[in-house]
Design a protein around this motif. Structure first.
Motif, PDB file in Angstrom:
ATOM      1  N   ASP A  62       0.809  -1.229   0.000  1.00 20.94           N
ATOM      2  CA  ASP A  62       0.000   0.000   0.000  1.00 20.94           C
ATOM      3  C   ASP A  62       0.839   1.275   0.000  1.00 20.94           C
ATOM      4  N   TRP A  64       2.885   2.477   2.288  1.00 19.75           N
ATOM      5  CA  TRP A  64       2.933   3.194   3.556  1.00 19.75           C
ATOM      6  C   TRP A  64       4.326   3.738   3.857  1.00 19.75           C
ATOM      7  N   LEU A  67       4.980   7.333   3.007  1.00 16.84           N
ATOM      8  CA  LEU A  67       4.172   8.369   3.649  1.00 16.84           C
ATOM      9  C   LEU A  67       4.980   9.138   4.688  1.00 16.84           C
ATOM     10  N   LYS A  68       4.479  10.328   5.022  1.00 19.47           N
ATOM     11  CA  LYS A  68       5.068  11.075   6.125  1.00 19.47           C
ATOM     12  C   LYS A  68       4.750  10.358   7.437  1.00 19.47           C
ATOM     13  N   GLN A  70       3.463  11.136  10.272  1.00 21.00           N
ATOM     14  CA  GLN A  70       2.147  11.271  10.912  1.00 21.00           C
ATOM     15  C   GLN A  70       1.116  10.350  10.249  1.00 21.00           C
ATOM     16  N   LYS A  71       1.086  10.363   8.906  1.00 25.00           N
ATOM     17  CA  LYS A  71       0.137   9.519   8.180  1.00 25.00           C
ATOM     18  C   LYS A  71       0.473   8.042   8.356  1.00 25.00           C
ATOM     19  N   LEU A  72       1.748   7.734   8.461  1.00 19.72           N
ATOM     20  CA  LEU A  72       2.169   6.346   8.666  1.00 19.72           C
ATOM     21  C   LEU A  72       1.668   5.833  10.013  1.00 19.72           C
ATOM     22  N   LEU A  74      -0.885   6.948  11.752  1.00 21.27           N
ATOM     23  CA  LEU A  74      -2.344   6.845  11.726  1.00 21.27           C
ATOM     24  C   LEU A  74      -2.817   5.536  11.089  1.00 21.27           C
ATOM     25  N   ARG A  75      -2.031   4.990  10.170  1.00 23.16           N
ATOM     26  CA  ARG A  75      -2.380   3.706   9.550  1.00 23.16           C
ATOM     27  C   ARG A  75      -1.870   2.528  10.360  1.00 23.16           C
TER      28      ARG A  75
END
Length: 343
Positions: A62, A64, A67-68, A70-72, A74-75
């Motif tokens: 996906d 991941w 990603l930055k 923070q977004k990482l 959150l997932r």
């Protein structure tokens, strides 16, 4: 050892140690430890290994890891909670069925959640360690690529200086300009300006990893104007480029090298001279640089140091394999290079 091999080595050794620790704890705190209790510990280790591998697979599948942070996070957090509960449910179920370590009468949802939280901690530690190793390796890879790029650009500079600013080229250019001074002093002045621009561009291009197509074509035009004086009526050239492509970025001296090959291996070998056509076009998501010249294709041209270096710079700068094609059609030789569009 490859990345994949080292990953499986650390996975296997790490979770085997986890299983062994479980066995030691069982002998220290439980009575009547039999083979089923030992198997339960290693079954737990296998489930942990499978779960973390599936987590790694999902992160890579996906995207991941791009990603930055923070977004990482959150997932990752909800995913870790889910796999912790599932993995713990499988392990607890197997342990209840095969051993007497867990007393069913005393087992409750609270105990299950505590076990799941413990598993969540293990998975979180594994994830943190994996991300640290992953980003550290990528950082080292980027550093290596950076040094490779600097080396390639430096080599390209030396090759360009050798090809462009050599005594033979300067001798011809200066002699031609000197002859023009008496015939057409205005044109001679323009030629001096062109030569100055060409020399300055060749010397200073190492300061930039990329230049625009427009900048490159300007210097190519000056180069061909100088060469057209040397070959007089034997050299005719035309440069075509779509307006929307002129801001695209390419490695410096790329089209210049292709034009120089057209003069050196084409026009200079033909008694009556010929034509050079340079075009910049677009094909899907690729930029297409094409130089056609009168002449015959030499078999070893594609192995030239200059062309090899140019394609290597493209590979490093754009993280893509360039598509270089040299063909002969009738009395024309076509050099066609495709690279990603970068603006």
């Amino acid at each position: 050892m490859t990345r994949n091999n080292s990953y499986w080595l650390f996975q296997s050794v790490g979770w085997f140690i986890y299983g062994m620790i479980g066995v030691v704890v069982a002998f220290l705190f439980y009575e009547n430890v039999d083979v089923w209790v030992i198997l339960a510990q290693f079954f737990s280790a296998v489930i942990m290994l499978i779960s973390t591998h599936l987590l790694r697979y999902k992160m890579k599948l996906d995207g991941w890891l791009k990603l930055k942070i923070q977004k990482l996070i959150l997932r990752l957090v909800p995913t870790l909670i889910i796999i912790s509960i599932l993995a713990n449910g499988i392990v607890v179920g197997y342990t209840i069925l095969t051993t007497e370590i867990i007393e069913v009468e005393k087992f409750s949802i609270t105990v299950f959640l505590l076990f799941s939280f413990q598993t969540f901690v293990y998975f979180s530690l594994w994830t943190a360690l994996y991300l640290i190793i992953y980003f550290f390796r990528n950082y080292k890879k980027e550093e290596v690529e950076k040094w490779r790029l600097q080396t390639a650009v430096k080599d390209a500079e030396l090759i360009a200086l050798k090809a462009q600013i050599n005594p033979h080229f300067l001798f011809n250019a200066l002699n031609n300009i000197r002859a023009l001074i008496l015939e057409d002093h205005m044109k001679a002045r323009d030629m001096v300006s062109h030569l100055s621009e060409l020399l300055r561009y060749s010397i200073q291009f190492n300061d930039n990893e990329k230049v625009t197509v427009e900048e490159e074509l300007e210097i190519v035009n000056k180069y061909l104007e100088l060469e057209s004086i040397h070959y007089e009526n034997r050299l005719h050239y035309e440069i075509l480029s779509k307006k929307e492509l002129k801001k695209c970025k390419i490695p410096p001296m790329l089209i210049q090298l292709m034009a120089e090959n057209a003069v050196k291996h084409g026009i200079s070998q033909v008694k009556n001279g010929g034509d050079i056509l340079i075009s910049v076009d677009q094909e899907d998501n690729d930029l297409v640089l094409e130089v056609s010249n009168t002449g015959k294709l030499k078999k070893n041209l594609g192995n030239g140091i200059g062309l090899r270096n140019a394609t290597e710079r493209i590979r490093i700068l754009f993280d893509s394999e360039p598509d270089l094609d040299l063909t002969e059609q009738g009395n024309m030789v076509r050099s066609r290079l495709k690279l990603p569009i970068v603006k």
